[in-house]
Design an enzyme around this catalytic site. Structure first.
Site, short mmCIF file in Angstrom:
data_model
loop_
_atom_site.label_atom_id
_atom_site.label_comp_id
_atom_site.label_asym_id
_atom_site.label_seq_id
_atom_site.Cartn_x
_atom_site.Cartn_y
_atom_site.Cartn_z
N CYS A 112 0.83 -1.20 0.00
CA CYS A 112 0.00 0.00 0.00
C CYS A 112 0.87 1.26 0.00
O CYS A 112 1.50 1.54 -1.01
CB CYS A 112 -1.02 -0.05 1.13
SG CYS A 112 -2.52 0.88 0.70
N HIS A 144 -3.57 -5.20 0.35
CA HIS A 144 -2.97 -5.71 1.59
C HIS A 144 -3.02 -7.24 1.62
O HIS A 144 -3.99 -7.82 2.10
CB HIS A 144 -3.75 -5.19 2.81
CG HIS A 144 -3.60 -3.73 3.03
ND1 HIS A 144 -2.74 -3.18 3.96
CD2 HIS A 144 -4.21 -2.68 2.43
CE1 HIS A 144 -2.82 -1.86 3.92
NE2 HIS A 144 -3.71 -1.53 3.00
N GLU A 188 -1.53 -9.21 3.49
CA GLU A 188 -1.42 -9.74 4.85
C GLU A 188 -2.76 -10.18 5.43
O GLU A 188 -2.81 -11.06 6.27
CB GLU A 188 -0.73 -8.72 5.78
CG GLU A 188 -1.49 -7.44 6.10
CD GLU A 188 -1.29 -6.32 5.09
OE1 GLU A 188 -0.95 -6.61 3.92
OE2 GLU A 188 -1.51 -5.14 5.47
N1 GLN Z 1 -2.09 6.67 2.59
C1 GLN Z 1 -2.18 5.88 1.40
C2 GLN Z 1 -3.53 6.04 0.70
O1 GLN Z 1 -4.49 6.43 1.29
C3 GLN Z 1 -1.85 4.43 1.68
C4 GLN Z 1 -2.82 3.74 2.59
C5 GLN Z 1 -2.28 2.48 3.19
O2 GLN Z 1 -1.07 2.23 3.22
N2 GLN Z 1 -3.15 1.67 3.72
O3 GLN Z 1 -3.64 5.75 -0.45
#
Ligand code: GLN
Length: 539
Positions: free
Chosen positions: A384, A510, A512
């Site tokens: 992310c 994600h 995970e």
């Molecule tokens: N801050 C980033 C976004 O909103 C990444 C979010 C995250 O890592 N979950 O796109």
């Protein structure tokens, strides 16, 4: 069809952090292994509608379900143990309950009535508990009540359980988790805190049926008898829960203590199948007998509280076991790393994982870690925000777009290689408004992603507002950063890879959240395997 599920309520006493989530998940695992379908629900007594707006320092990671609910991290344990997805219905907060009651009041549903904690709030809680049972999918619904009995804020939940236990009769039981502390000065285990905690429950009208006692030393028959006598439970219902070297030992320890048998007996049931935990045992065997050892860096800004990265840490453990490899994690605070010390900080690691996150704090450290991994050909997994940092680093240092950034971090930057998704532009509220939940992603053939998943289409969970800016895609691809995973509906870039590198993958989703004991996540497994090929230390 009427709800015939059995309900098991799990409460906690004496202190917090005794591991109600792990006990609930372990019991669920044993019931599942006996042939039953089981789900676990968490009731959280705080006023936030969900934990999505909480800083990870408050409650650790925010776990995301397939249906896009932002939930308590215990749901991660439930999924990792059971291998069955959870959903919004599996996590209910006080905030959600009150929001629903207040919405009903405004709609006029209670017209003429005074809306009160009892019966309106407790009815709403009871309804939310039974939503899962009424689906007729589960033989057992295990409901864990967050917090500690006696807390003001969990009172309505305890009252709802009291009423439900009365209404459901033989279909419900209460399991209470307590602590039996060991006083080293006198060399004794003490039962008084457990007695007091059960008394508190009794004051609220709830008689626990089973006591699970956390302890550092074996309880012995005498202590169990004593607890049973003082707390009105049968002595076979006093279950020892001794400290374990890994949470994954707990189902087997609970099996030895016959927790599942006692639960089934009390609910008037028998096993459908002889529990078969062979896959679980072989996972534990690989976990405990690694043949090689590696160290990977986890670069993030919340590393002081490891629970902030709970699912990532567990995903690494699952992948390590799969590779029969002990993976030590070097937790690196992203604010402590920069161009001047990155070589030194990362010199002893064989893999670099840059974590998710929000906001500018620690960004330059994350970018420095990406640069190191890319240039030194060290396996890299960016998740992310970690993926977004990889894109920014590549833009600045390979495409020579010196002002490249994410518009989250510098709104007016000259080259917003990461920018706000169109669907996000009109949104003003923070709670529950990100791109959330599982979305499809098509993988390009001949990519690390495809070799890893061995599938053309995958479904992974998201939680973000910003995305790769496709205006720059051709420039990236011409210079060696390829988009190898694309969302088929809107063309969003979900995976990037660096071509001339042994293993460099950034994912907007994600992974995970989907790693379990029985099915470790392929990306983590492949990342760990690649890292073992990068300067392995033999055990
Ligand atoms: N801050 C980033 C976004 O909103 C990444 C979010 C995250 O890592 N979950 O796109």
């Amino acid at each position: 069809m009427a709800d015939s599920s059995k309900y098991i309520f799990v409460t906690g006493g004496v202190t917090s952090s005794l591991g109600k989530g792990i006990i609930s998940a372990s019991l669920a695992k044993l019931l599942q292994a006996s042939g039953y379908s089981v789900t676990i629900q968490k009731l959280d007594p705080y006023i936030n509608v969900d934990p999505g707006t909480l800083n990870p320092y408050e409650h650790g990671e925010c776990f995301v379900t397939n249906d896009g609910a932002e939930t308590d991290l215990d749901l991660g344990h439930y999924e990792r143990f059971l291998g069955v997805p959870t959903s919004q219905a599996n996590n209910v907060t006080t905030g959600r309950i009150y929001q629903s009651v207040i919405n009903k009041e405004r709609r006029g549903d209670y017209l003429g009535k005074t809306v009160q904690v009892i019966p309106h709030i407790t009815d709403e809680i009871k309804e939310h508990i039974q939503i899962l049972g009424k689906r007729n999918e589960y033989d057992f619904v295990i409901t864990e009540i967050g917090g500690t009995v006696g807390d003001i804020e969990s009172l309505p939940f305890v009252e709802a359980i009291r009423q439900l236990k009365w209404e459901l009769g033989a279909r419900a039981l209460v399991l209470h988790l307590t602590l039996v502390p060991y006083l080293s000065a006198s060399g004794e285990l003490k039962t008084k805190p457990t007695q007091h905690s059960v008394k508190t429950l009794l004051e609220y009208g709830v008689q626990p049926d089973i006591l699970v006692c956390r302890t550092e030393h074996h309880l012995g028959a005498e202590i169990k008898r004593k607890i049973a006598r003082f707390c009105n439970v049968s002595s076979n219902a006093v279950i020892e829960s001794i400290d374990a070297s890994t949470i994954y030992d707990v189902p087997l320890l609970m099996q030895q203590e016959k927790l599942d048998e006692v639960v089934l007996e009390k609910l008037g049931m028998t096993r459908i199948e002889t529990p078969n935990l062979d896959v679980w045992r072989s996972f534990l065997k690989r976990l405990k007998n690694p043949t090689i050892e590696i160290k990977v860096a986890l670069v993030g800004k919340y590393v002081e509280l490891k629970d902030s990265y709970k699912s990532i840490a567990e995903g690494i453990i699952h992948a390590g076991a799969q590779n029969e490899c002990k993976v030590s994690v070097k937790w690196i605070h992203s604010e402590s790393i920069d161009a001047s010390n990155v070589d030194e900080q990362l010199a002893d690691v064989q893999g670099v994982l840059v974590a998710p996150g929000f906001g500018t704090r620690g960004i330059s450290g994350k970018i420095a870690a990406v640069k190191y991994a890319r240039e030194n050909k060290v396996p890299f997994l960016g998740i992310c925000l970690g993926m977004q940092c990889a894109v920014i680093e590549f833009a600045r240092n390979v495409l020579d777009l010196r002002g490249a950034h994410s518009s989250e971090l510098e709104e007016e930057c000259p080259d917003p290689v990461i920018h706000l998704m169109n669907s996000q532009k009109e949104i003003e509220e923070f709670g529950g408004t990100m791109r959330l939940g599982a979305f499809p992603c098509n993988l390009s053939e001949d990519s690390t992603a495809f070799r890893t998943y061995q599938q053309e289409q995958i479904f992974e969970r998201h939680r973000h507002r910003y995305e790769f800016n496709n205006e720059y895609l051709a420039q990236f691809e011409a210079n060696g950063m390829l988009a190898t995973g694309i969302n088929p509906d809107g063309g969003l870039v979900e995976i990037v890879e660096v071509e001339d590198h042994p293993w460099f993958v950034g994912v907007q989703f994600h992974p995970e959240y989907k790693s379990t004991v029985v099915e470790p996540h392929p990306l983590f497994t492949s990342f760990v395997r690649a890292s073992t090929e990068c300067g392995v230390v033999a055990k």
